[in-house]
Design a protein around this motif. Structure first.
Motif, PDB file in Angstrom:
ATOM      1  N   UNK A 166       0.818  -1.219   0.000  1.00 30.85           N
ATOM      2  CA  UNK A 166       0.000   0.000   0.000  1.00 30.85           C
ATOM      3  C   UNK A 166       0.853   1.271   0.000  1.00 30.85           C
ATOM      4  N   UNK A 167       1.876   1.312   0.858  1.00 29.32           N
ATOM      5  CA  UNK A 167       2.716   2.517   0.927  1.00 29.32           C
ATOM      6  C   UNK A 167       3.788   2.533  -0.162  1.00 29.32           C
ATOM      7  N   UNK A 168       4.003   1.401  -0.808  1.00 28.14           N
ATOM      8  CA  UNK A 168       4.892   1.245  -1.973  1.00 28.14           C
ATOM      9  C   UNK A 168       6.372   1.454  -1.673  1.00 28.14           C
ATOM     10  N   UNK A 169       6.787   1.170  -0.435  1.00 29.73           N
ATOM     11  CA  UNK A 169       8.222   1.015  -0.197  1.00 29.73           C
ATOM     12  C   UNK A 169       8.676  -0.244  -0.927  1.00 29.73           C
ATOM     13  N   UNK A 170       9.917  -0.263  -1.377  1.00 27.04           N
ATOM     14  CA  UNK A 170      10.382  -1.400  -2.168  1.00 27.04           C
ATOM     15  C   UNK A 170      10.855  -2.568  -1.309  1.00 27.04           C
ATOM     16  N   UNK A 171      11.209  -2.261  -0.071  1.00 25.65           N
ATOM     17  CA  UNK A 171      11.667  -3.307   0.855  1.00 25.65           C
ATOM     18  C   UNK A 171      11.276  -2.909   2.263  1.00 25.65           C
ATOM     19  N   UNK A 172      10.745  -3.866   3.028  1.00 25.63           N
ATOM     20  CA  UNK A 172      10.375  -3.619   4.429  1.00 25.63           C
ATOM     21  C   UNK A 172      11.012  -4.690   5.300  1.00 25.63           C
ATOM     22  N   UNK A 173      11.626  -4.253   6.382  1.00 29.26           N
ATOM     23  CA  UNK A 173      12.236  -5.162   7.361  1.00 29.26           C
ATOM     24  C   UNK A 173      11.420  -5.101   8.647  1.00 29.26           C
ATOM     25  N   UNK A 174      11.069  -6.259   9.194  1.00 29.23           N
ATOM     26  CA  UNK A 174      10.330  -6.288  10.435  1.00 29.23           C
ATOM     27  C   UNK A 174      11.238  -6.115  11.643  1.00 29.23           C
ATOM     28  N   UNK A 175      10.684  -5.570  12.740  1.00 29.14           N
ATOM     29  CA  UNK A 175      11.410  -5.564  14.012  1.00 29.14           C
ATOM     30  C   UNK A 175      10.414  -5.690  15.153  1.00 29.14           C
ATOM     31  N   UNK A 176      10.924  -5.966  16.353  1.00 28.96           N
ATOM     32  CA  UNK A 176      10.101  -6.243  17.518  1.00 28.96           C
ATOM     33  C   UNK A 176      11.007  -6.366  18.729  1.00 28.96           C
ATOM     34  N   UNK A 177      10.398  -6.506  19.900  1.00 32.51           N
ATOM     35  CA  UNK A 177      11.137  -6.814  21.122  1.00 32.51           C
ATOM     36  C   UNK A 177      11.015  -8.311  21.399  1.00 32.51           C
ATOM     37  N   UNK A 178      12.127  -8.934  21.798  1.00 34.04           N
ATOM     38  CA  UNK A 178      12.114 -10.359  22.122  1.00 34.04           C
ATOM     39  C   UNK A 178      12.420 -10.535  23.606  1.00 34.04           C
ATOM     40  N   UNK A 179      11.414 -10.962  24.366  1.00 31.70           N
ATOM     41  CA  UNK A 179      11.601 -11.166  25.798  1.00 31.70           C
ATOM     42  C   UNK A 179      10.519 -12.103  26.323  1.00 31.70           C
ATOM     43  N   UNK A 180      10.784 -12.690  27.462  1.00 32.19           N
ATOM     44  CA  UNK A 180       9.810 -13.493  28.192  1.00 32.19           C
ATOM     45  C   UNK A 180      10.028 -13.193  29.650  1.00 32.19           C
ATOM     46  N   UNK A 181      10.552 -14.181  30.413  1.00 31.65           N
ATOM     47  CA  UNK A 181      10.971 -13.884  31.782  1.00 31.65           C
ATOM     48  C   UNK A 181      12.384 -13.324  31.805  1.00 31.65           C
ATOM     49  N   UNK A 182      12.968 -13.175  30.613  1.00 32.86           N
ATOM     50  CA  UNK A 182      14.322 -12.639  30.457  1.00 32.86           C
ATOM     51  C   UNK A 182      14.407 -11.946  29.095  1.00 32.86           C
ATOM     52  N   UNK A 183      15.515 -11.277  28.845  1.00 30.11           N
ATOM     53  CA  UNK A 183      15.761 -10.667  27.542  1.00 30.11           C
ATOM     54  C   UNK A 183      16.351 -11.720  26.609  1.00 30.11           C
ATOM     55  N   UNK A 184      15.768 -11.858  25.414  1.00 30.91           N
ATOM     56  CA  UNK A 184      16.303 -12.766  24.417  1.00 30.91           C
ATOM     57  C   UNK A 184      17.067 -11.968  23.356  1.00 30.91           C
ATOM     58  N   UNK A 185      17.361 -12.588  22.234  1.00 26.74           N
ATOM     59  CA  UNK A 185      18.075 -11.888  21.164  1.00 26.74           C
ATOM     60  C   UNK A 185      19.513 -11.571  21.523  1.00 26.74           C
ATOM     61  N   UNK A 186      20.232 -12.576  22.055  1.00 29.51           N
ATOM     62  CA  UNK A 186      21.589 -12.317  22.532  1.00 29.51           C
ATOM     63  C   UNK A 186      22.536 -11.866  21.427  1.00 29.51           C
ATOM     64  N   UNK A 187      22.413 -12.463  20.237  1.00 27.64           N
ATOM     65  CA  UNK A 187      23.355 -12.094  19.173  1.00 27.64           C
ATOM     66  C   UNK A 187      23.160 -10.642  18.760  1.00 27.64           C
ATOM     67  N   UNK A 188      21.912 -10.211  18.628  1.00 28.41           N
ATOM     68  CA  UNK A 188      21.698  -8.823  18.205  1.00 28.41           C
ATOM     69  C   UNK A 188      22.036  -7.842  19.321  1.00 28.41           C
ATOM     70  N   UNK A 189      21.725  -8.195  20.571  1.00 26.57           N
ATOM     71  CA  UNK A 189      21.979  -7.279  21.697  1.00 26.57           C
ATOM     72  C   UNK A 189      23.451  -7.201  22.054  1.00 26.57           C
ATOM     73  N   UNK A 190      24.067  -8.393  22.186  1.00 27.47           N
ATOM     74  CA  UNK A 190      25.403  -8.472  22.765  1.00 27.47           C
ATOM     75  C   UNK A 190      26.512  -8.567  21.725  1.00 27.47           C
ATOM     76  N   UNK A 191      26.142  -8.844  20.461  1.00 28.63           N
ATOM     77  CA  UNK A 191      27.165  -8.852  19.415  1.00 28.63           C
ATOM     78  C   UNK A 191      26.920  -7.794  18.356  1.00 28.63           C
TER      79      UNK A 191
END
Length: 398
Positions: A166-191
């Motif tokens: 609809x908005x006609x961007x050519x590429x869209x990347x998703x993002x979000x927060x990853x957590x439960x009882x702890x913070x996940x996404x160690x590679x993106x956060x810590x590396x």
């Protein structure tokens, strides 16, 4: 994560859910002119999971999606037959693509003999299905996501696709927060974040690094694009695929026509182990990501010496240890009692050691991880090969 911060890459945060109905109606109208497909690479263990059962149920009810392509990888004939039963709920919109069909493997071998494809992995599974999709010409926009998403819902797909269709961007990347009882996404956060920050500190103002540092969850496996862009893309066959795709998008598309979209309030999927060696688990992922960066930076005329690598490792450790303190405070603020400072610092030290392997591999193989050739080149190099591939993948029996 509602805010109005203007990033280098246009960014659309999630303000509220009440717009879902209106967005879906517009998406459905647009999909009559711009047919939409979804590509999901999966091992049989992923396909047989409760997460994928929920994903299939949700996709079967999304009228704005015309085709769902599931790239089944490393599966035998029995797995394939069981997989057909699992995806039957999708009806005519479902396409189960069995990569290990001997006829398919023969076609891939023919390509590999002329244009090396690199080792098998997630990238190869995506690439094989992409060749089928491009040859079939059934869709104009293609969304990609993984098969192990535990928090999948309609909003997830509507927001990802809306920005392109609809908005006609050519590429869209998703993002979000990853957590439960702890913070996940160690590679993106810590590396990833401290690693890219270190590169920018050492190398200065490079537009490529500004672009790569601007994504809020760069290792997310969810993105959407026009198939005309996908035809031109090369990407790694290994776990550097997400970084490789972002690099290719930077090469092919002007940054103002690229966007990132917050897909959901909370995201969860299968969690990877750190790994007991450099070729296992998250350590391998770190190495693959680092080599992809090194190849991209070198291709811009920058010499990466041993002294550079030594400085980079020390700078990374400094930044990564600093962010651990921030995440500890973040976890305490949100009452995430499972946060473990020792395990976080151990992960940082393990990732730093994985950099040593990545340095050595880069000097031995300066072109980085093998890039799978783009389909536009393959169809020119081997006449009729895409038709051979689609014929093989269309077979419903071994």
């Amino acid at each position: 994560m509602p805010d109005f911060h203007i990033n280098y890459v246009p960014t659309f945060t999630l303000l509220q859910k009440e717009t879902l109905v209106a967005m879906e109606e517009r998406l459905l109208q647009a999909s009559t002119r711009i047919p939409i497909g979804v590509l999901i690479p999966a091992l049989f263990s992923d396909l047989a999971s409760s997460a994928m059962a929920h994903i299939i149920e949700e996709l079967s009810q999304m009228q704005f999606i015309q085709k769902v392509y599931i790239s089944l990888d490393r599966a035998n004939a029995e797995d394939f037959h069981r997989a057909k039963e699992i995806v039957a709920l999708l009806g005519d919109k479902g396409r189960l693509l069995w990569n290990d069909n001997p006829e398919v493997q023969q076609v891939i071998k023919q390509i590999d003999e002329l244009l090396p494809l690199g080792p098998r992995g997630k990238g190869r599974a995506v690439w094989t299905a992409l060749g089928y999709i491009l040859a079939k010409e059934e869709v104009a926009v293609l969304a990609f996501h993984d098969a192990d998403i535990l928090t999948y819902d309609r909003l997830f797909m509507v927001r990802l696709l809306y920005s392109v269709v609809h908005l006609r961007y050519q590429f869209a990347k998703g993002f979000y927060a990853r957590y439960g009882d702890r913070l996940y996404g160690r590679v993106v956060r810590l590396f990833y974040f401290p690693f890219v920050r270190s590169l920018r500190e050492i190398l200065g103002n490079l537009d490529f690094l500004e672009y790569m540092s601007d994504f809020r969850y760069p290792l997310a496996g969810e993105f959407a694009m026009f198939t005309s862009i996908a035809r031109e893309m090369q990407f790694p066959s290994d776990w550097g695929i997400e970084v490789g795709i972002l690099s290719e998008v930077y090469r092919l598309i002007r940054v103002p026509r690229i966007c990132q979209v917050e897909l959901t309030n909370r995201y969860d999927h299968k969690h990877q182990e750190i790994g007991s060696g450099s070729q296992l688990g998250l350590q391998k992922m770190v190495g693959d990501i680092a080599r992809t960066f090194f190849a991209q930076i070198s291709s811009q005329g920058i010499i990466l010496s041993r002294e550079f690598f030594r400085t980079l490792k020390l700078t990374y450790l400094n930044h990564a240890r600093g962010v651990v303190g921030v995440y500890e405070a973040f976890a305490e603020m949100h009452d995430l009692n499972a946060y473990d400072l020792h395990l976080e610092l151990t992960a940082v030290e393990t990732f730093a050691n994985a950099l040593d392997t990545a340095f050595d591999d880069f000097h031995q193989y300066p072109f980085g991880a093998p890039l799978i050739p783009e389909w536009r080149r393959i169809e020119v190099a081997i006449d009729g090969i895409m038709q051979e591939l689609t014929t093989a993948l269309d077979r419903t029996e071994p």
